[in-house]
Design a protein around this motif. Structure first.
Motif, PDB file in Angstrom:
ATOM      1  N   LEU A  65     -10.206  20.801 -52.056  1.00  0.00           N
ATOM      2  CA  LEU A  65     -10.272  21.615 -53.271  1.00  0.00           C
ATOM      3  C   LEU A  65      -9.184  21.200 -54.258  1.00  0.00           C
ATOM      4  CD1 LEU A  65     -11.492  23.998 -54.807  1.00  0.00           C
ATOM      5  CD2 LEU A  65      -9.927  25.509 -53.554  1.00  0.00           C
ATOM      6  N   GLY A  66      -7.952  21.016 -53.747  1.00  0.00           N
ATOM      7  CA  GLY A  66      -6.836  20.644 -54.618  1.00  0.00           C
ATOM      8  C   GLY A  66      -7.044  19.289 -55.256  1.00  0.00           C
TER       9      GLY A  66
ATOM     10  N   ALA B 149      -5.076  26.001 -38.684  1.00  0.00           N
ATOM     11  CA  ALA B 149      -4.261  25.537 -39.812  1.00  0.00           C
ATOM     12  C   ALA B 149      -4.780  24.214 -40.353  1.00  0.00           C
ATOM     13  CB  ALA B 149      -2.800  25.398 -39.376  1.00  0.00           C
ATOM     14  N   LEU B 150      -5.162  23.312 -39.456  1.00  0.00           N
ATOM     15  CA  LEU B 150      -5.646  21.999 -39.881  1.00  0.00           C
ATOM     16  C   LEU B 150      -6.963  22.118 -40.640  1.00  0.00           C
ATOM     17  CD1 LEU B 150      -4.904  19.037 -39.775  1.00  0.00           C
ATOM     18  CD2 LEU B 150      -6.119  18.838 -37.610  1.00  0.00           C
ATOM     19  N   ILE B 151      -7.868  22.974 -40.150  1.00  0.00           N
ATOM     20  CA  ILE B 151      -9.146  23.186 -40.838  1.00  0.00           C
ATOM     21  C   ILE B 151      -8.922  23.758 -42.236  1.00  0.00           C
ATOM     22  CG2 ILE B 151     -11.286  24.544 -40.823  1.00  0.00           C
ATOM     23  CD1 ILE B 151     -11.211  24.347 -37.742  1.00  0.00           C
ATOM     24  N   LEU B 152      -8.045  24.755 -42.325  1.00  0.00           N
ATOM     25  CA  LEU B 152      -7.756  25.370 -43.625  1.00  0.00           C
ATOM     26  C   LEU B 152      -7.147  24.362 -44.586  1.00  0.00           C
ATOM     27  CD1 LEU B 152      -6.303  28.830 -42.512  1.00  0.00           C
ATOM     28  CD2 LEU B 152      -8.477  28.413 -43.658  1.00  0.00           C
ATOM     29  N   ARG B 153      -6.264  23.507 -44.066  1.00  0.00           N
ATOM     30  CA  ARG B 153      -5.624  22.521 -44.934  1.00  0.00           C
ATOM     31  C   ARG B 153      -6.604  21.473 -45.420  1.00  0.00           C
ATOM     32  NH1 ARG B 153      -1.756  25.148 -42.763  1.00  0.00           N
ATOM     33  NH2 ARG B 153       0.437  24.964 -43.344  1.00  0.00           N
TER      34      ARG B 153
ATOM     35  N   ALA C  89      -0.174  13.535 -43.913  1.00  0.00           N
ATOM     36  CA  ALA C  89       1.145  14.169 -43.851  1.00  0.00           C
ATOM     37  C   ALA C  89       1.036  15.550 -43.221  1.00  0.00           C
ATOM     38  CB  ALA C  89       1.758  14.260 -45.250  1.00  0.00           C
ATOM     39  N   ASN C  90       0.018  16.314 -43.635  1.00  0.00           N
ATOM     40  CA  ASN C  90      -0.215  17.644 -43.053  1.00  0.00           C
ATOM     41  C   ASN C  90      -0.604  17.549 -41.591  1.00  0.00           C
ATOM     42  OD1 ASN C  90      -0.454  20.348 -44.786  1.00  0.00           O
ATOM     43  ND2 ASN C  90      -0.693  18.593 -46.142  1.00  0.00           N
ATOM     44  N   ALA C  91      -1.518  16.641 -41.278  1.00  0.00           N
ATOM     45  CA  ALA C  91      -2.034  16.537 -39.916  1.00  0.00           C
ATOM     46  C   ALA C  91      -0.928  16.183 -38.927  1.00  0.00           C
ATOM     47  CB  ALA C  91      -3.146  15.494 -39.854  1.00  0.00           C
ATOM     48  N   PHE C  92      -0.126  15.172 -39.231  1.00  0.00           N
ATOM     49  CA  PHE C  92       0.920  14.758 -38.291  1.00  0.00           C
ATOM     50  C   PHE C  92       2.044  15.791 -38.210  1.00  0.00           C
ATOM     51  CE2 PHE C  92      -0.956  10.451 -38.919  1.00  0.00           C
ATOM     52  CZ  PHE C  92      -1.198  10.176 -37.584  1.00  0.00           C
ATOM     53  N   ALA C  93       2.311  16.494 -39.290  1.00  0.00           N
ATOM     54  CA  ALA C  93       3.324  17.555 -39.237  1.00  0.00           C
ATOM     55  C   ALA C  93       2.861  18.701 -38.350  1.00  0.00           C
ATOM     56  CB  ALA C  93       3.632  18.060 -40.643  1.00  0.00           C
ATOM     57  N   LEU C  94       1.561  19.033 -38.439  1.00  0.00           N
ATOM     58  CA  LEU C  94       1.030  20.150 -37.655  1.00  0.00           C
ATOM     59  C   LEU C  94       0.846  19.793 -36.183  1.00  0.00           C
ATOM     60  CD1 LEU C  94      -1.661  21.594 -40.096  1.00  0.00           C
ATOM     61  CD2 LEU C  94       0.452  22.707 -39.377  1.00  0.00           C
ATOM     62  N   LEU C  95       0.505  18.540 -35.897  1.00  0.00           N
ATOM     63  CA  LEU C  95       0.225  18.157 -34.512  1.00  0.00           C
ATOM     64  C   LEU C  95       1.449  18.318 -33.610  1.00  0.00           C
ATOM     65  CD1 LEU C  95      -2.114  15.066 -34.942  1.00  0.00           C
ATOM     66  CD2 LEU C  95      -2.656  17.220 -33.810  1.00  0.00           C
ATOM     67  N   GLY C  96       2.623  18.182 -34.150  1.00  0.00           N
ATOM     68  CA  GLY C  96       3.819  18.340 -33.319  1.00  0.00           C
ATOM     69  C   GLY C  96       4.329  19.758 -33.252  1.00  0.00           C
ATOM     70  N   LEU C  97       3.582  20.691 -33.870  1.00  0.00           N
ATOM     71  CA  LEU C  97       4.094  22.055 -34.007  1.00  0.00           C
ATOM     72  C   LEU C  97       4.162  22.793 -32.679  1.00  0.00           C
ATOM     73  CD1 LEU C  97       5.046  23.557 -36.503  1.00  0.00           C
ATOM     74  CD2 LEU C  97       2.823  24.662 -36.648  1.00  0.00           C
TER      75      LEU C  97
ATOM     76  N   ASP D  33      -1.575  31.352 -41.402  1.00  0.00           N
ATOM     77  CA  ASP D  33      -1.826  29.946 -41.728  1.00  0.00           C
ATOM     78  C   ASP D  33      -2.441  29.808 -43.115  1.00  0.00           C
ATOM     79  OD1 ASP D  33      -0.819  28.687 -39.487  1.00  0.00           O
ATOM     80  OD2 ASP D  33      -2.693  28.813 -38.377  1.00  0.00           O
ATOM     81  N   LEU D  34      -3.296  30.746 -43.475  1.00  0.00           N
ATOM     82  CA  LEU D  34      -3.935  30.702 -44.793  1.00  0.00           C
ATOM     83  C   LEU D  34      -2.885  30.809 -45.893  1.00  0.00           C
ATOM     84  CD1 LEU D  34      -6.450  30.767 -46.597  1.00  0.00           C
ATOM     85  CD2 LEU D  34      -6.554  33.244 -46.238  1.00  0.00           C
ATOM     86  N   LEU D  35      -1.933  31.719 -45.715  1.00  0.00           N
ATOM     87  CA  LEU D  35      -0.870  31.882 -46.707  1.00  0.00           C
ATOM     88  C   LEU D  35       0.004  30.637 -46.782  1.00  0.00           C
ATOM     89  CD1 LEU D  35       0.178  35.592 -46.026  1.00  0.00           C
ATOM     90  CD2 LEU D  35      -1.259  34.709 -47.865  1.00  0.00           C
ATOM     91  N   PHE D  36       0.313  30.042 -45.622  1.00  0.00           N
ATOM     92  CA  PHE D  36       1.131  28.832 -45.618  1.00  0.00           C
ATOM     93  C   PHE D  36       0.399  27.675 -46.297  1.00  0.00           C
ATOM     94  CE2 PHE D  36       3.599  30.835 -42.117  1.00  0.00           C
ATOM     95  CZ  PHE D  36       4.858  30.669 -42.673  1.00  0.00           C
ATOM     96  N   ALA D  37      -0.918  27.601 -46.103  1.00  0.00           N
ATOM     97  CA  ALA D  37      -1.688  26.525 -46.734  1.00  0.00           C
ATOM     98  C   ALA D  37      -1.646  26.640 -48.249  1.00  0.00           C
ATOM     99  CB  ALA D  37      -3.134  26.547 -46.240  1.00  0.00           C
TER     100      ALA D  37
END
Length: 338
Positions: free
Chosen positions: A123-124, A113-117, A231-239, A207-211
């Protein structure tokens, strides 16, 4: 004034995230075991504390306007990550992943998920810097997603109908059992994949769809690529820890999909207004970060309280992850939806 992050700032931030990711990987892969409530609660508190501490330090250095953007982005991603957990629970149940291997699956899922984000953030940010109408495109994507999620809020995504999962099962030899938590092994001299490999395919594709949804959502509260990334990284790290903490409570969040659809619709409208203000007329109002933060927190609070009240009155009520599209109908002779 745009946010300026030095090379040292990026290096230190990425170093902290990689260190936390390595810690997660060590706990999940090198020490496979069933995670209890107490352990999950401790790690959840730790990761949330780290995210808050980072926000405080970041806000004091960069300014509290950027600090507020970080916290708004973190809360958006954290709330959307709970929907991730719904899908993870469905995947774990569908493929009957043993408790002791669930940490490993979650850790690799978070890495994917982190790599995809990171890819989607780059890109965004590039698209937004080159084409201002991308704010409109992102806004419309979020509004469409919100409508679809609301329409199918009482459904769950069909994991086994996933194209990548179906293709993997069709073209790859898959063992019946989890063999020591391995993804690829040899049986009678033949190289085969285990169900663990299929599970990671399912999680990676979800994960791709969520990204695709979460990245435009967080760009709705900030257009700073650094803030979007952290924001993405810290949200995902606690998942990983959050999964084991709340998986028994997820069924009670019956209005979560409704709440998330409202948040996505709100952020989508905010992006559209931003585009109108920037490209069409200065007279078009914009939604400030502080208002966004309040609206998101209120929606989450009302959603949680309403869900708990609903399940108290109706213990049989069950939450669903929600789906972007309706589930396929069963064969005609069965006569009922799947």
């Amino acid at each position: 004034m745009p946010l300026e992050v030095t090379a040292l700032g990026w290096t230190l931030t990425i170093g902290v995230i990689v260190a936390l990711l390595a810690l997660d990987l060590t706990l999940g892969v090198l020490r496979p075991h069933a995670v209890g409530f107490r352990e999950a609660a401790g790690w959840s508190i730790f990761y949330i504390a780290v995210a808050i501490a980072f926000g405080v330090v970041f806000g004091s250095i960069a300014g509290w306007d950027f600090g507020a953007q970080y916290f708004a982005g973190y809360i958006v991603e954290k709330s959307l990550s709970v929907d991730n957990l719904f899908v993870f629970v469905i995947i774990m149940s569908t493929f009957a992943v043993p408790d002791k291997y669930q940490q490993e699956v979650l850790t690799f899922g978070i890495i994917i998920a982190l790599i995809l984000r990171v890819i989607f953030i780059a890109l965004g940010a590039t698209l937004l810097s080159l084409f201002s109408f991308m704010f409109l495109i992102f806004g419309l994507i979020l509004i469409f997603t919100a409508v679809q999620l609301f329409r199918h809020r009482d459904e769950d995504p069909d994991v086994e109908d996933n194209a990548l999962v179906k293709a993997s099962k069709r073209f790859l030899p898959v063992t019946d059992d989890y063999i020591g938590g391995k993804m690829i092994t040899k049986v009678d001299g033949r190289r085969v994949v285990t169900p663990m490999f299929i599970v990671l395919i399912a999680i990676g594709s979800s994960d791709l769809l969520f990204a695709l949804d979460s990245i435009p959502a967080v760009f709705g509260v900030t257009d700073e690529a650094f803030i979007v990334f952290v924001a993405n990284a810290f949200a995902l790290l606690g998942l990983r820890a959050l999964f084991f903490l709340v998986k028994g409570l997820l069924d009670r969040l019956v209005y979560l999909s409704t709440g998330l659809s409202l948040i996505l619709a709100f952020i989508g409208a905010k992006l559209v207004l931003h585009w109108l203000h920037k490209d069409i007329s200065d007279a078009v109002p914009e939604v400030s970060t502080s208002i966004s933060l309040v609206v998101i927190l209120v929606i989450l609070a009302v959603t949680t309280v309403a869900s708990l009240l609903k399940t108290r009155k109706d213990p049989d009520a069950k939450a669903h992850a929600g789906s972007i599209r309706a589930r396929s109908a069963a064969p005609a002779d069965e006569g009922q939806p799947r």
